[in-house]
Design a protein around this motif. Structure first.
Motif, short mmCIF file in Angstrom:
data_model
loop_
_atom_site.label_atom_id
_atom_site.label_comp_id
_atom_site.label_asym_id
_atom_site.label_seq_id
_atom_site.Cartn_x
_atom_site.Cartn_y
_atom_site.Cartn_z
N UNK A 1 5.28 25.62 31.00
CA UNK A 1 5.34 26.66 29.97
C UNK A 1 5.86 27.97 30.54
N UNK A 2 6.54 28.74 29.69
CA UNK A 2 7.03 30.04 30.10
C UNK A 2 7.20 30.93 28.88
N UNK A 3 7.41 32.22 29.12
CA UNK A 3 7.70 33.14 28.04
C UNK A 3 6.57 34.07 27.64
N UNK A 4 5.41 33.90 28.25
CA UNK A 4 4.30 34.77 27.93
C UNK A 4 4.49 36.17 28.49
N UNK A 5 3.54 37.04 28.17
CA UNK A 5 3.61 38.40 28.68
C UNK A 5 2.69 39.32 27.92
N UNK A 6 2.88 40.60 28.16
CA UNK A 6 2.11 41.64 27.48
C UNK A 6 2.94 42.17 26.31
N UNK A 7 2.33 42.22 25.15
CA UNK A 7 3.04 42.67 23.96
C UNK A 7 2.10 43.53 23.13
N UNK A 8 2.66 44.49 22.43
CA UNK A 8 1.84 45.35 21.56
C UNK A 8 1.51 44.63 20.25
N UNK A 9 0.42 45.02 19.63
CA UNK A 9 0.11 44.44 18.32
C UNK A 9 1.28 44.59 17.36
N UNK A 10 1.55 43.50 16.64
CA UNK A 10 2.69 43.49 15.73
C UNK A 10 3.96 42.98 16.37
N UNK A 11 3.95 42.80 17.67
CA UNK A 11 5.13 42.35 18.38
C UNK A 11 5.34 40.85 18.32
N UNK A 12 6.37 40.41 19.03
CA UNK A 12 6.76 39.00 19.01
C UNK A 12 7.00 38.48 20.42
N UNK A 13 6.80 37.19 20.58
CA UNK A 13 7.13 36.49 21.81
C UNK A 13 7.63 35.10 21.46
N UNK B 1 -1.52 39.74 17.16
CA UNK B 1 -2.68 40.63 17.18
C UNK B 1 -3.58 40.27 18.36
N UNK B 2 -4.60 41.05 18.57
CA UNK B 2 -5.45 40.89 19.75
C UNK B 2 -6.11 39.52 19.81
N UNK B 3 -6.34 38.92 18.65
CA UNK B 3 -6.98 37.61 18.63
C UNK B 3 -6.05 36.49 19.12
N UNK B 4 -4.78 36.82 19.30
CA UNK B 4 -3.84 35.83 19.83
C UNK B 4 -3.82 35.83 21.36
#
Length: 115
Positions: free
Chosen positions: A6-18, A86-89
């Motif tokens: 798996x790849x592509x994770x990271x830190x993102x702000x609420x409302x953002x996309x990955x 969101x944070x629950x993700x």
């Protein structure tokens, strides 16, 4: 034994996309139902999206309308497009077959949703 990376994770702000990717070593992946799972701290691993060999998709209620699972059989890769995060993700995300192959769990990719 099928290896999944798996790849592509990271830190993102609420409302953002990955967009997550899962690269597989075996050709069986192209015909098998594949899924994305996630495990948040202190929680059990849960299945959030699945896609059949024919392309039919199913989602957990918590991600329906925000996440999209897809696959490219020629590349033996499964994707998870995640929008309106969101944070629950926040969790470690894994891909595997549905039901999962016990010996194929990878390291996962960390997704952190935080401002």
């Amino acid at each position: 034994q099928v290896q999944l990376v798996e790849s592509g994770g990271g830190l993102v702000q609420p409302g953002g996309s990955l967009r997550l990717s899962c690269a597989a070593s075996g050709s069986i992946v192209s015909i098998n139902t594949m899924g994305w799972y996630r495990q948040a701290p202190g929680q059990q691993r849960e299945l959030v999206a699945r896609i059949t060999g024919g392309g039919s998709t199913t989602y957990a209620d918590s991600v329906k309308g925000r996440f999209t699972i897809s696959r490219d059989n020629t590349k033996k890769t499964v994707y998870l497009q995640m929008n309106s995060l969101n944070s629950e993700d926040t969790a470690v995300y894994y891909c595997n077959a549905v039901p999962p192959w016990a010996t194929s769990w990878g390291q996962g990719t960390q997704v952190t949703v935080s401002s």
